[in-house]
Design a protein around this motif. Structure first.
Motif, PDB file in Angstrom:
ATOM      1  N   THR A  31       2.730   4.608  -1.596  1.00 55.07           N
ATOM      2  CA  THR A  31       2.395   5.665  -2.544  1.00 55.07           C
ATOM      3  C   THR A  31       3.652   6.080  -3.289  1.00 55.07           C
ATOM      4  O   THR A  31       4.713   6.238  -2.681  1.00 55.07           O
ATOM      5  CB  THR A  31       1.799   6.887  -1.819  1.00 55.07           C
ATOM      6  OG1 THR A  31       0.590   6.493  -1.160  1.00 55.07           O
ATOM      7  CG2 THR A  31       1.491   8.012  -2.799  1.00 55.07           C
ATOM      8  N   LYS A  58       0.816  -1.218   0.000  1.00 55.13           N
ATOM      9  CA  LYS A  58       0.000   0.000   0.000  1.00 55.13           C
ATOM     10  C   LYS A  58       0.849   1.266   0.000  1.00 55.13           C
ATOM     11  O   LYS A  58       0.482   2.293   0.568  1.00 55.13           O
ATOM     12  CB  LYS A  58      -0.971   0.008   1.188  1.00 55.13           C
ATOM     13  CG  LYS A  58      -1.979  -1.142   1.141  1.00 55.13           C
ATOM     14  CD  LYS A  58      -2.991  -1.061   2.265  1.00 55.13           C
ATOM     15  CE  LYS A  58      -4.001  -2.210   2.164  1.00 55.13           C
ATOM     16  NZ  LYS A  58      -4.994  -2.189   3.241  1.00 55.13           N
ATOM     17  N   GLU A  68      -0.449   3.087  -4.715  1.00 55.04           N
ATOM     18  CA  GLU A  68      -1.093   4.231  -5.356  1.00 55.04           C
ATOM     19  C   GLU A  68      -0.028   5.015  -6.114  1.00 55.04           C
ATOM     20  O   GLU A  68       1.077   5.237  -5.603  1.00 55.04           O
ATOM     21  CB  GLU A  68      -1.750   5.144  -4.326  1.00 55.04           C
ATOM     22  CG  GLU A  68      -2.398   6.386  -4.936  1.00 55.04           C
ATOM     23  CD  GLU A  68      -2.887   7.384  -3.897  1.00 55.04           C
ATOM     24  OE1 GLU A  68      -3.573   8.346  -4.301  1.00 55.04           O
ATOM     25  OE2 GLU A  68      -2.570   7.209  -2.708  1.00 55.04           O
TER      26      GLU A  68
END
Length: 509
Positions: A304, A302, A327
């Motif tokens: 970024t 998870k 992301e």
């Protein structure tokens, strides 16, 4: 209090007025740093003003600090040392404490700001620009450099001579801290020991990175082959820039000659990396960024990542990133923009296609620990760690990525005072086309990304980009297609035609 005259942009060299006036071309204040052609667009008095302006800005932002501390360094160009002296004099005249770390890389200054607990920084460099240019990268916040807001504020202070010099007896001070070099090398290499003694060609184009690169990569166990690492500010072979074709061709040839595992090239101030694989093939940095993002994402679910708008569209559809819940945010090109966005999003890393990579952790770790700045040497180390950890060559890691067709990065000339208006016009043109359902390159427009110019994404994933260069008087035009070379050619030709018709830009393809 001393009254300073406003700078002048028209006075020519070899005149008495040039010796007694601050000469500054206002266009040298760019989006996130300052760059001029020396000593035509700025003189040493102008650089003194820049230092005095930065010191004034530091005091206004750090009102509770009697004498803000500023780390100052310079790259290896014929003009850099004298420019640094002028900037330091201005900083001390404002009342700042100067830590002079000497001849260094831009990432060395970024490191030293934290290492020496300083409020600000000033690095005298023109980065990857050709000889004849110089400028200053600046910062007044921990781990961040000036962005457009800070640059506009500094520009207004300097051009209006709105200075706050120190009063008599309360001036600044100077400390020489050349010992930072050793601490920086140790910071990069502590805890890094590769299991394979990779044979690595290091090319620095006779720029400043030659003072650091060999020590760093030998310390982690590499068999180092130097290429043009001797200091020579005439740059006798080519400009030290990994986007320079001659620079990368020489690197690739040396890799093949030495049967090396990898070639790493670094720009003049060491914040950009270029890579050639064992076959002597140049590798696009956005594809390398995806390799590194995959490696980091596997250790950090998870995560970024922030990538600039010139980067490959594969980030949005990559299976490894999707499976780990990563992301990806496309953002403005430029070291200051990416740094700020990485900090704002607490991202694991940021990547620019031109070569700067930003890791929110030291190169010795795959988990976040708080470092955040663009460092070409750290980028090379992280690539070697990814290879070593997975026991794969960079060719093998690249082969795992889907094939795409990538355009070169074109730089059609456009004056500084016109380029942003041209780009604004292009944004509006393609917004209207999108709304009206018009095609580009024979396809419907699927999406527009307008955080930095306009990136139009077509139905089959092909995209094209037009933005203004932050550093030189030109536009930036590039593109990519996951579908076919024909799709890429179609969008690039349409972009060129639109620029010619709408903004009178000459052919560039």
């Amino acid at each position: 209090m001393t009254k300073f005259a406003k700078p002048n942009a028209t006075i020519k060299a070899n005149t008495a007025a040039y010796e007694t006036t601050a000469v500054i071309d206002p266009n040298g204040f760019r989006e996130y740093d300052a760059r001029w052609q020396v000593f035509d667009q700025i003189n040493l008095n102008g650089f003194f003003y820049l230092g005095l302006g930065l010191g004034t800005q530091m005091k206004r932002h750090h009102k509770d600090v009697p004498s803000p501390k500023v780390v100052v360094g310079h790259d290896y160009r014929s003009s850099s040392l004298s420019i640094k002296q002028a900037v330091m004099n201005g900083l001390m005249a404002s009342g700042c404490t100067v830590f002079d770390i000497g001849l260094c890389l831009s990432p060395t200054v970024y490191f030293a700001q934290t290492h020496l607990d300083a409020q600000g920084l000033a690095m005298v460099t023109a980065s990857h620009n050709d000889n004849g240019w110089s400028g200053v990268k600046m910062g007044l916040e921990p781990r961040l450099t000036h962005g457009p807001i800070q640059m506009a504020e500094l520009r207004d202070i300097v051009l209006n001579a709105d200075f706050e010099p120190a009063t008599e007896g309360k001036g600044g001070s100077y400390q020489q801290r050349f010992d930072v070099r050793e601490a920086y090398v140790k910071h990069l290499t502590d805890g890094v020991k590769l299991s394979n003694p990779y044979k690595v060609v290091l090319a620095t184009g006779n720029g400043t990175a030659g003072l650091f690169a060999e020590d760093v990569f030998k310390a982690v166990g590499c068999d180092v082959i130097p290429l043009n690492t001797e200091m020579d500010y005439t740059y006798p072979h080519f400009n030290p820039n990994p986007e320079n074709v001659a620079f990368m061709k020489a690197l690739a040839a040396k890799v093949r000659e030495e049967n090396a595992d990898l070639g790493l090239g670094f720009d003049g101030d060491g914040d950009r990396t270029g890579v050639a694989d064992a076959t002597g093939t140049f590798l696009y940095n956005d594809k390398l960024a995806l390799i590194l993002a995959r490696f980091l994402a596997k250790h950090n679910p998870k995560a970024t990542f922030v990538v600039d708008v010139k980067s490959t569209g594969l980030f949005m559809v990559d299976d490894v990133l999707t499976d780990t819940g990563a992301e990806v945010i496309y953002w403005k090109t430029g070291h200051s923009h990416i740094k700020r966005k990485v900090a704002e999003e607490n991202a694991l890393a940021g990547f620019e296609k031109s070569g700067p990579f930003f890791f929110n952790q030291p190169a010795s770790s795959a988990t976040p620990k708080g470092d955040l700045y663009d460092d070409g040497l750290a980028g090379g180390l992280m690539l070697l760690r990814a290879m070593d950890n997975q026991q794969k060559s960079v060719q093998e890691l690249m082969a795992e990525l889907p094939e795409t067709y990538q355009a070169p990065t074109y730089h059609p000339a456009c004056p500084d005072e016109k380029k942003y208006g041209v780009v604004d016009h292009m944004v509006e043109h393609f917004k209207k086309a999108f709304k009206a359902g018009k095609q580009v390159g024979g396809q419907d427009i699927k999406d527009l990304i307008t955080v930095n110019g306009v990136r139009l994404v077509l139905a089959d994933g092909t995209w094209g980009l037009v933005r203004a260069s932050s550093n030189v008087p030109s536009l930036v035009v590039t593109g990519e297609s996951p579908a076919s070379e024909a799709s890429l050619d179609a969008v690039m030709v349409d972009l060129q035609t639109t620029l010619k018709n709408e903004a009178d830009i000459a052919d560039f393809i």
